[in-house]
Design an enzyme around this catalytic site. Structure first.
Site, PDB file in Angstrom:
ATOM      1  N   HIS A 220      42.035  -8.517  69.696  1.00 39.97           N
ATOM      2  CA  HIS A 220      40.847  -8.374  68.991  1.00 39.97           C
ATOM      3  C   HIS A 220      39.948  -7.367  69.544  1.00 39.97           C
ATOM      4  CE1 HIS A 220      40.115 -12.397  66.892  1.00 39.97           C
ATOM      5  NE2 HIS A 220      40.863 -12.796  67.697  1.00 39.97           N
TER       6      HIS A 220
ATOM      7  N   TYR B 259      32.166 -14.234  69.632  1.00 43.08           N
ATOM      8  CA  TYR B 259      33.524 -14.886  69.099  1.00 43.08           C
ATOM      9  C   TYR B 259      34.579 -14.151  69.817  1.00 43.08           C
ATOM     10  CZ  TYR B 259      37.257 -15.246  65.864  1.00 43.08           C
ATOM     11  OH  TYR B 259      38.700 -15.508  65.241  1.00 43.08           O
TER      12      TYR B 259
ATOM     13  N   GLN C 282      37.470 -16.110  72.835  1.00 45.35           N
ATOM     14  CA  GLN C 282      38.794 -16.364  72.118  1.00 45.35           C
ATOM     15  C   GLN C 282      39.627 -17.110  73.062  1.00 45.35           C
ATOM     16  OE1 GLN C 282      40.469 -15.874  68.980  1.00 45.35           O
ATOM     17  NE2 GLN C 282      38.376 -16.048  68.774  1.00 45.35           N
TER      18      GLN C 282
ATOM     19  N   HIS D 229      48.178 -11.525  70.051  1.00 45.81           N
ATOM     20  CA  HIS D 229      47.480 -10.855  69.209  1.00 45.81           C
ATOM     21  C   HIS D 229      46.243 -10.127  69.936  1.00 45.81           C
ATOM     22  CE1 HIS D 229      45.161 -14.686  69.129  1.00 45.81           C
ATOM     23  NE2 HIS D 229      44.243 -14.075  68.695  1.00 45.81           N
TER      24      HIS D 229
END
Length: 136
Positions: free
Chosen positions: A65, A128, A132, A63
């Site tokens: 971000h 954040y 990750q 994934h």
């Protein structure tokens, strides 16, 4: 020009930021370190060409971000469409073997998560995203 999180454009002053997350199709862990770096370069290139900026990003094996900023005239759905569409096309051209690892040859899941970010929570979102990889 950016000052105190405000961007001064010809017709407005703004601070429009998005936290965008999407995954690979079937959450397959196909994005190795080499592809992650290639994607980061691609995303920055796409952002520059399409008129928005990426402040920070992190790419995991399954994934992505993105912390992006754009003029209010740039729709958030346009940002996602450009990043996912162009990156998938270019990765498949550069790495045809990647398509074989994914059923039906789709790199990205069709859905995504997006939230608007104001200046109060901007630092929290940046930290954040940057942390990750350390979370495991």
């Amino acid at each position: 020009m950016k000052k105190n999180n405000l961007i001064h454009a010809r017709t407005c002053v703004y601070n429009v930021n998005y936290h965008i997350v999407w995954s690979t199709k079937y959450r397959k862990e196909v994005l190795d370190e080499k592809l992650q770096q290639e994607l980061k370069d691609l995303f920055l290139e796409i952002a520059k060409e399409k008129g928005f900026t990426i402040a920070t990003m992190e790419i995991m094996t399954d994934h992505v971000h993105i912390f992006a900023s754009a003029h209010p005239q740039v729709a958030p759905s346009y940002i996602v469409k450009m990043l996912k569409g162009i990156s998938a096309r270019k990765l498949f051209l550069n790495h045809p073997e990647l398509q074989k690892q994914l059923w039906k040859g789709h790199l990205w899941n069709s859905s995504y998560y997006i939230e608007t970010i104001g200046s109060i929570s901007e630092d929290a979102v940046r930290k954040y995203i940057e942390n990750q990889k350390t979370r495991g």
